[in-house]
Design an enzyme around this catalytic site. Structure first.
Site, mmCIF file in Angstrom:
data_model
loop_
_atom_site.group_PDB
_atom_site.id
_atom_site.type_symbol
_atom_site.label_atom_id
_atom_site.label_comp_id
_atom_site.label_asym_id
_atom_site.label_seq_id
_atom_site.Cartn_x
_atom_site.Cartn_y
_atom_site.Cartn_z
ATOM 1 N N HIS A 161 0.825 -1.213 0.000
ATOM 2 C CA HIS A 161 0.000 0.000 0.000
ATOM 3 C C HIS A 161 0.854 1.254 0.000
ATOM 4 C CE1 HIS A 161 -3.775 -2.073 0.129
ATOM 5 N NE2 HIS A 161 -3.215 -2.934 0.962
ATOM 6 N N ASP A 217 3.175 5.968 -5.477
ATOM 7 C CA ASP A 217 3.130 6.069 -6.940
ATOM 8 C C ASP A 217 2.274 7.301 -7.252
ATOM 9 O OD1 ASP A 217 2.554 5.949 -9.637
ATOM 10 O OD2 ASP A 217 2.285 3.780 -9.661
ATOM 11 N N ARG A 241 -0.150 7.358 -10.268
ATOM 12 C CA ARG A 241 -1.371 6.608 -9.983
ATOM 13 C C ARG A 241 -2.333 7.403 -9.111
ATOM 14 N NH1 ARG A 241 -2.773 4.364 -5.267
ATOM 15 N NH2 ARG A 241 -4.133 2.530 -5.207
ATOM 16 N N GLY A 261 -12.148 -2.947 -3.678
ATOM 17 C CA GLY A 261 -10.743 -3.164 -3.305
ATOM 18 C C GLY A 261 -10.145 -1.878 -2.786
ATOM 19 N N ASP A 270 -13.001 -4.229 0.934
ATOM 20 C CA ASP A 270 -11.730 -4.916 0.676
ATOM 21 C C ASP A 270 -11.714 -6.230 1.440
ATOM 22 O OD1 ASP A 270 -8.724 -3.606 -0.418
ATOM 23 O OD2 ASP A 270 -8.832 -5.625 0.429
ATOM 24 N N GLU A 327 -18.074 -10.119 -3.739
ATOM 25 C CA GLU A 327 -19.094 -11.117 -4.072
ATOM 26 C C GLU A 327 -19.959 -11.466 -2.856
ATOM 27 O OE1 GLU A 327 -15.902 -11.248 -4.865
ATOM 28 O OE2 GLU A 327 -15.787 -11.432 -7.043
ATOM 29 N N GLU A 367 -9.301 0.650 -8.256
ATOM 30 C CA GLU A 367 -7.960 0.596 -8.842
ATOM 31 C C GLU A 367 -7.652 -0.896 -8.931
ATOM 32 O OE1 GLU A 367 -4.869 -0.403 -9.466
ATOM 33 O OE2 GLU A 367 -3.781 0.632 -7.855
ATOM 34 N N GLU A 411 -3.206 -10.711 -12.173
ATOM 35 C CA GLU A 411 -3.765 -10.536 -10.826
ATOM 36 C C GLU A 411 -4.637 -9.288 -10.755
ATOM 37 O OE1 GLU A 411 -0.764 -10.853 -7.768
ATOM 38 O OE2 GLU A 411 -0.825 -13.019 -7.920
ATOM 39 N N HIS A 470 4.528 2.270 -10.607
ATOM 40 C CA HIS A 470 4.922 1.000 -9.975
ATOM 41 C C HIS A 470 4.543 -0.185 -10.871
ATOM 42 C CE1 HIS A 470 0.683 0.685 -8.842
ATOM 43 N NE2 HIS A 470 0.917 -0.575 -8.536
#
Lengths: 348, 348
Positions: free
Chosen positions: A13, A19, A22, A46, A68, A97, A111, A120, A292
């Protein structure tokens, strides 16, 4: 507490927050769409430390559901409290879900991008969240993503990893070269190259419209390419990179329009400028500031000497591994100088 | 072939060979002692790619036994063949404790040093080889090693790992700080600092005479220290580093002389220059050129504001873990500003 686990969380994190390309592009995109966020309900898929959720709260969102599955969500709760946003930002610890949200949302922010966009990646979770929780006509940020491929030259890398062994302090170590090549070039390599390494305009391997894409479309992606080298240089491999755009739902394209735009992008070198006129773009291209995500390189075991204007034609297929869902199989077939080549590798 | 395993091998050996300070100092030391190597029999303990063995062959050794327990020895055999030295350099794949050499040797050479000298070091194997295979009066390279400790200041590191969380793009994340400190500072950290980070002259924590040291002496090492800070600055932690010397057997010191020299070194800041006059030194000190060993840092969870000339007294104990032979337990006790502190950590 398992410190190693916590460390990997914090380290990841910290790297993402640091970054700047980003994080500040996401912030800009949120502020750019403030009229669609202010007074609305947002879902952050997330959420990590909750940074994007809090940006949305700053932009005037009435409520933000920050979801998350990892333990970092416990930290996100503390951060939300510390910023006195507990009445607006509701952190939920669980898989998208599985969580139950009390209302449909106006905005999904996430993100989700992995190395070479799809490795991933959490795009599947965003698709799930869209289909289950997004109101019709809602906003998705980012809205579009493109994966690019281009041939590259990188003599320095080849020198460092291969030719280095020819003479080590006056000792011949060429017998190391076959093994060194296997080790350095067998698998895709995440590293930062520069615009000068790129031999010609990239092709678009995949274009994702987050408003319409279906999970099935991600299982196998195939694209053809035809490059014309702008330089006389050794071809050392191919590089993947991606960008994402932050467009509102009004700019949503039909499939046909998207395909037309894809054709146009492959044809014109100035696609990036055109896009920048109309939307906010987070780019991980070699000619842009490093992120990154860096670039993902497929190196050839043997360089191919290219003439200026020499063509390289072929195809690339990216598919989820049957054995390991996380892994990506990458099959690259290319024809140049009267010869076919195949490079198969696994991103793991 | 297991590529992952091979990769880790190649990566490690590539890094060591590319550590120019390391490799060229060994080469210089071999050439410096050419009169003791030429026409003699050498044993290389942990030969890796065989680079030191081949340097010894270049220096005129009659025979070199190059021993390594890892698969890299198979590559070393190829490299020896490629350099047409198979008649001189005999590569043996096995543990030094298991291999049978046909004769006693005149010289032992080894690059056995780990992080903070002793972490995963192969010094035990060198001691074993010395006792079993070295002729009386033989040469050991390196011959002596010293482990140093000094208090350091490093505001940048503290900023990056701790204060960073106070304000992340306008968001308060101070609630991350306790966890961030645990993650960043719980365990020793291998990183490169510079001479400017060091608050005063180091103390010698351990001094190894490879001609005389016994394995038992390495199990627990304790040293006391008394530092006087040369600067007014926050104390952020302590740094370990080491150097090794390449002295011939004639310079072998008695225990008493070694202790005298230890006292002298603690008292005078110019110990390094004095040593450099008489022998070849491979230094991993912060003020010298960086090596792949870097320095090993023990960071405090809370910095201590030091005044100029403020004293820091205490002791450090380094011991092999009972649970995991590889691990080192490090216990640091220090007193400054009327208060005692204890920092316990495990290098794993």
């Amino acid at each position: 507490m398992a410190y190693f686990k916590a460390y990997s969380h914090i380290g990841v994190h910290e790297e993402m927050l640091k970054d700047h390309v980003r994080t500040s592009t996401y912030r800009n995109a949120i502020m750019h769409h403030q009229d669609l966020i202010s007074g609305k309900v947002v879902l952050d898929v997330g959420c990590g430390t909750g940074v994007l959720s809090i940006f949305c709260a700053f932009a005037g969102a009435t409520r933000v559901y920050a979801v998350d599955a990892s333990d970092i969500s416990l930290q996100a709760m503390e951060i939300v409290r510390e910023n006195e946003l507990s009445d607006k930002v509701i952190v939920m610890h669980g898989r998208i879900e599985d969580v139950e949200i009390e209302e449909k949302v106006d905005v999904i922010i996430s993100e989700w991008m992995g190395y070479m966009l799809l490795y991933e990646s959490m795009l599947g979770s965003v698709i799930f969240a869209r289909d289950k929780w997004l109101k019709p006509g809602g906003l998705i940020l980012p809205s579009h993503a493109s994966l690019y491929l281009a041939p590259i030259t990188n003599s320095q890398r080849y020198q460092d990893s291969v030719y280095f062994w020819q003479d080590v302090y006056g000792i011949k170590m060429s017998s190391m070269i076959p093994l060194a090549k296997q080790c350095a070039f067998m698998e895709p390599s995440v590293e930062t190259i520069s615009g000068e390494n790129v031999l010609t305009w990239p092709t678009v391997v995949a274009q994702v419209d987050c408003y319409t894409i279906q999970a099935l479309e991600l299982e196998t992606i195939t694209a053809t390419f035809k490059y014309t080298s702008m330089l006389q240089a050794p071809l050392h491999g191919f590089a993947f990179w991606f960008d994402v755009e932050f467009n509102g739902p009004v700019r949503q394209k039909s499939k046909k329009q998207a395909n037309q735009s894809l054709d146009a992008q492959n044809a014109t070198p100035s696609n990036k400028k055109k896009k920048a006129d109309v939307s906010i773009v987070l780019s991980t291209a070699p000619e842009d500031a490093p992120t990154h995500w860096q670039q993902t390189l497929l190196y050839l075991f043997e360089p191919i000497e290219l003439k200026k204007d020499q063509n390289i034609e072929g195809s690339v297929t990216i598919s989820q591994s049957q054995q390991h869902a996380r892994f990506l199989n990458i099959c690259l077939k290319y024809f140049t100088g009267d010869q076919w080549y195949v490079k198969e590798s696994v991103m793991k």
